[in-house]
Motif scaffolding. Structure first.
Motif, PDB file in Angstrom:
ATOM      1  N   ALA A 100       0.427 -19.467  10.969  1.00 34.78           N
ATOM      2  CA  ALA A 100       0.835 -18.131  10.532  1.00 34.78           C
ATOM      3  C   ALA A 100       1.345 -18.149   9.096  1.00 34.78           C
ATOM      4  N   VAL A 101       1.260 -16.987   8.462  1.00 36.04           N
ATOM      5  CA  VAL A 101       1.835 -16.783   7.131  1.00 36.04           C
ATOM      6  C   VAL A 101       2.973 -15.781   7.284  1.00 36.04           C
ATOM      7  N   LEU A 102       4.168 -16.171   6.854  1.00 32.15           N
ATOM      8  CA  LEU A 102       5.341 -15.295   6.927  1.00 32.15           C
ATOM      9  C   LEU A 102       5.554 -14.621   5.582  1.00 32.15           C
ATOM     10  N   VAL A 103       5.661 -13.287   5.601  1.00 34.49           N
ATOM     11  CA  VAL A 103       5.919 -12.511   4.388  1.00 34.49           C
ATOM     12  C   VAL A 103       7.355 -12.016   4.421  1.00 34.49           C
ATOM     13  N   THR A 104       8.157 -12.393   3.440  1.00 35.64           N
ATOM     14  CA  THR A 104       9.516 -11.886   3.354  1.00 35.64           C
ATOM     15  C   THR A 104       9.489 -10.491   2.729  1.00 35.64           C
ATOM     16  N   ASP A 105      10.540  -9.720   2.927  1.00 36.96           N
ATOM     17  CA  ASP A 105      10.592  -8.340   2.386  1.00 36.96           C
ATOM     18  C   ASP A 105       9.351  -7.555   2.789  1.00 36.96           C
ATOM     19  N   GLY A 106       9.029  -7.623   4.081  1.00 37.51           N
ATOM     20  CA  GLY A 106       7.803  -6.995   4.569  1.00 37.51           C
ATOM     21  C   GLY A 106       7.784  -5.491   4.508  1.00 37.51           C
ATOM     22  N   ASP A 107       8.937  -4.860   4.318  1.00 39.32           N
ATOM     23  CA  ASP A 107       8.960  -3.400   4.213  1.00 39.32           C
ATOM     24  C   ASP A 107       9.078  -2.916   2.769  1.00 39.32           C
ATOM     25  N   SER A 108       9.003  -3.856   1.817  1.00 37.86           N
ATOM     26  CA  SER A 108       8.962  -3.462   0.406  1.00 37.86           C
ATOM     27  C   SER A 108       7.522  -3.134   0.013  1.00 37.86           C
ATOM     28  N   GLU A 109       7.365  -2.491  -1.116  1.00 38.22           N
ATOM     29  CA  GLU A 109       6.016  -2.122  -1.565  1.00 38.22           C
ATOM     30  C   GLU A 109       5.143  -3.353  -1.755  1.00 38.22           C
ATOM     31  N   MET A 110       5.654  -4.373  -2.449  1.00 36.45           N
ATOM     32  CA  MET A 110       4.869  -5.586  -2.659  1.00 36.45           C
ATOM     33  C   MET A 110       4.630  -6.314  -1.349  1.00 36.45           C
ATOM     34  N   GLY A 111       5.635  -6.316  -0.480  1.00 36.54           N
ATOM     35  CA  GLY A 111       5.473  -6.970   0.819  1.00 36.54           C
ATOM     36  C   GLY A 111       4.362  -6.348   1.628  1.00 36.54           C
ATOM     37  N   GLN A 112       4.287  -5.023   1.639  1.00 35.33           N
ATOM     38  CA  GLN A 112       3.244  -4.318   2.385  1.00 35.33           C
ATOM     39  C   GLN A 112       1.854  -4.612   1.808  1.00 35.33           C
ATOM     40  N   MET A 113       1.761  -4.693   0.493  1.00 33.18           N
ATOM     41  CA  MET A 113       0.482  -4.985  -0.134  1.00 33.18           C
ATOM     42  C   MET A 113       0.001  -6.385   0.229  1.00 33.18           C
ATOM     43  N   VAL A 114       0.930  -7.338   0.235  1.00 36.05           N
ATOM     44  CA  VAL A 114       0.572  -8.705   0.619  1.00 36.05           C
ATOM     45  C   VAL A 114       0.135  -8.744   2.076  1.00 36.05           C
ATOM     46  N   ILE A 115       0.862  -8.046   2.945  1.00 37.62           N
ATOM     47  CA  ILE A 115       0.524  -8.020   4.365  1.00 37.62           C
ATOM     48  C   ILE A 115      -0.873  -7.448   4.583  1.00 37.62           C
ATOM     49  N   LEU A 116      -1.184  -6.348   3.913  1.00 40.12           N
ATOM     50  CA  LEU A 116      -2.501  -5.737   4.078  1.00 40.12           C
ATOM     51  C   LEU A 116      -3.609  -6.677   3.605  1.00 40.12           C
ATOM     52  N   SER A 117      -3.370  -7.389   2.502  1.00 39.49           N
ATOM     53  CA  SER A 117      -4.361  -8.351   2.024  1.00 39.49           C
ATOM     54  C   SER A 117      -4.579  -9.466   3.032  1.00 39.49           C
ATOM     55  N   LEU A 118      -3.506  -9.906   3.697  1.00 39.53           N
ATOM     56  CA  LEU A 118      -3.618 -10.947   4.718  1.00 39.53           C
ATOM     57  C   LEU A 118      -4.379 -10.435   5.933  1.00 39.53           C
ATOM     58  N   ILE A 119      -4.133  -9.188   6.326  1.00 39.55           N
ATOM     59  CA  ILE A 119      -4.833  -8.602   7.468  1.00 39.55           C
ATOM     60  C   ILE A 119      -6.326  -8.516   7.193  1.00 39.55           C
ATOM     61  N   VAL A 120      -6.680  -8.112   5.978  1.00 40.60           N
ATOM     62  CA  VAL A 120      -8.093  -8.021   5.603  1.00 40.60           C
ATOM     63  C   VAL A 120      -8.775  -9.385   5.742  1.00 40.60           C
ATOM     64  N   LYS A 121      -8.036 -10.468   5.472  1.00 37.64           N
ATOM     65  CA  LYS A 121      -8.575 -11.823   5.590  1.00 37.64           C
ATOM     66  C   LYS A 121      -8.434 -12.385   7.007  1.00 37.64           C
ATOM     67  N   ARG A 122      -7.966 -11.531   7.929  1.00 41.71           N
ATOM     68  CA  ARG A 122      -7.816 -11.903   9.340  1.00 41.71           C
ATOM     69  C   ARG A 122      -6.886 -13.106   9.523  1.00 41.71           C
ATOM     70  N   THR A 123      -5.800 -13.078   8.809  1.00 39.38           N
ATOM     71  CA  THR A 123      -4.790 -14.123   8.891  1.00 39.38           C
ATOM     72  C   THR A 123      -3.723 -13.726   9.901  1.00 39.38           C
ATOM     73  N   ARG A 124      -3.188 -14.689  10.622  1.00 38.39           N
ATOM     74  CA  ARG A 124      -2.066 -14.416  11.508  1.00 38.39           C
ATOM     75  C   ARG A 124      -0.834 -14.180  10.649  1.00 38.39           C
ATOM     76  N   VAL A 125      -0.203 -13.009  10.802  1.00 33.05           N
ATOM     77  CA  VAL A 125       0.861 -12.594   9.897  1.00 33.05           C
ATOM     78  C   VAL A 125       2.176 -12.368  10.646  1.00 33.05           C
ATOM     79  N   LYS A 126       3.249 -12.906  10.072  1.00 30.76           N
ATOM     80  CA  LYS A 126       4.601 -12.590  10.502  1.00 30.76           C
ATOM     81  C   LYS A 126       5.309 -11.972   9.306  1.00 30.76           C
ATOM     82  N   ALA A 127       6.268 -11.093   9.566  1.00 30.92           N
ATOM     83  CA  ALA A 127       6.943 -10.427   8.450  1.00 30.92           C
ATOM     84  C   ALA A 127       8.411 -10.205   8.763  1.00 30.92           C
TER      85      ALA A 127
END
Length: 318
Positions: free
Chosen positions: A110-137
């Motif tokens: 898994a890839v953990l994204v800190t500050d997942g509810d910030s603007e940059m955090g959300q952008m990183v999360i969406l990019s990870l989802i597009v790459k079908r990565t397992r995401v934690k936030a």
């Protein structure tokens, strides 16, 4: 599926290959909502208080063209459930905090994204989802995060100074992405993590003077502490020294990685999120730092690009 629908699906599949195209799809497709949901964040690009959710699906209606697109991209029912987010909690009403302690080993994928509810955090999360990565936030409000991301992201809310919470957050995590400053300097341990990626604005902060320097003095201090914490962690890390982050569309410009460019140039936030995600698959042996801003150089192979930058950085150290 007729030719018109088939052509549309192929087009969307091509668009899903980049974050910028995903955002373009959001802006161009606006469907009326029967269940208006609370926006995830005032700066969130996933939901809009005025426009409502990106996709709205109803089980009572015939499968729409949008649903057919989702079927083609991500297996239909799962993604429709994601955007509808019908179940905020498990059926028995239990929350994640009520679960028993984890027993046994878990694969670290898994890839953990800190500050997942910030603007940059959300952008990183969406990019990870597009790459079908397992995401934690890590987020402030888990229920709101579940409405935004659904089951495709394991959202966690808690005190990052609490060792027990951090142990739970890092479970199954191989890479941590920090899209904002302040997290690394506040945690005591990154035990088990194999790679840390920090998006740093330190070059921008150091380049400011006068009142702007005073306004960003705390952010500068946090960025310096984060980079220092990484250097002393003993964990392989990547520091991405980005230029001034701007709200401009990603994927429209190329890149420049020259030394000193971060203090002078700027970088689209969407492109910054993309660079963070591309760095996940390029793990250094110890430390790796590079600067990046938007420029003229198009990158067709990110792994090759980052490996080349890593080799140049290692040569300078020799």
């Amino acid at each position: 599926m007729n030719d018109t629908v088939g052509g549309g699906v192929v087009g969307v599949m091509a668009s899903a290959s980049s974050l910028s195209s995903t955002l373009l799809l959001q802006n161009s497709l606006n469907f009326p909502s029967h269940n208006q949901r609370k926006p995830f964040d005032s700066s969130s690009f996933l939901f809009s208080a005025e426009k409502g959710p990106l996709f709205v699906c109803s089980a009572k209606k015939k499968v729409s063209f949008v649903d057919q697109i989702l079927d083609y991209i991500e297996g239909g029912p799962k993604l429709r459930k994601w955007y509808g987010a019908p179940d905020l909690l498990p059926k028995d009403g239990a929350t994640e905090e009520d679960e028993d302690e984890y027993i046994g080993d878990e694969v670290r994928d898994a890839v953990l994204v800190t500050d997942g509810d910030s603007e940059m955090g959300q952008m990183v999360i969406l990019s990870l989802i597009v790459k079908r990565t397992r995401v934690k936030a890590l987020v402030k409000d888990k229920k709101v995060a579940l409405e935004a991301f659904g089951s495709y992201v394991e959202s966690m809310a808690g005190d990052t100074s609490d060792g027990r919470f951090l142990k739970k957050a890092f479970r199954g995590v191989r890479t941590v992405i920090c899209p904002n400053e302040g997290f690394l300097s506040s945690v005591g341990s990154l035990r088990g993590v194999q790679h840390v990626i920090l998006l740093s604005q330190l070059s921008v902060y150091r380049g400011r003077s006068g009142i702007q320097s005073l306004m960003k003095s705390n952010a500068k201090k946090l960025a310096e502490q984060d980079e220092s914490a990484l250097a002393n962690s003993g964990i392989p890390y990547t520091i991405i020294r980005a230029g001034l982050l701007q709200d401009t569309p990603g994927g429209k410009q190329g890149f420049t990685f020259e030394e000193g460019c971060a203090g002078r140039g700027s970088l689209s936030k969407e492109d910054a999120a993309l660079v963070c995600v591309e760095a996940v698959d390029c793990v250094p042996q110890s430390a790796f730092m590079f600067e990046v801003v938007n420029g003229e150089n198009k990158v067709s192979d990110w792994k090759e690009c980052l490996v080349g930058l890593m080799e140049k950085a290692n040569q300078k150290l020799q």
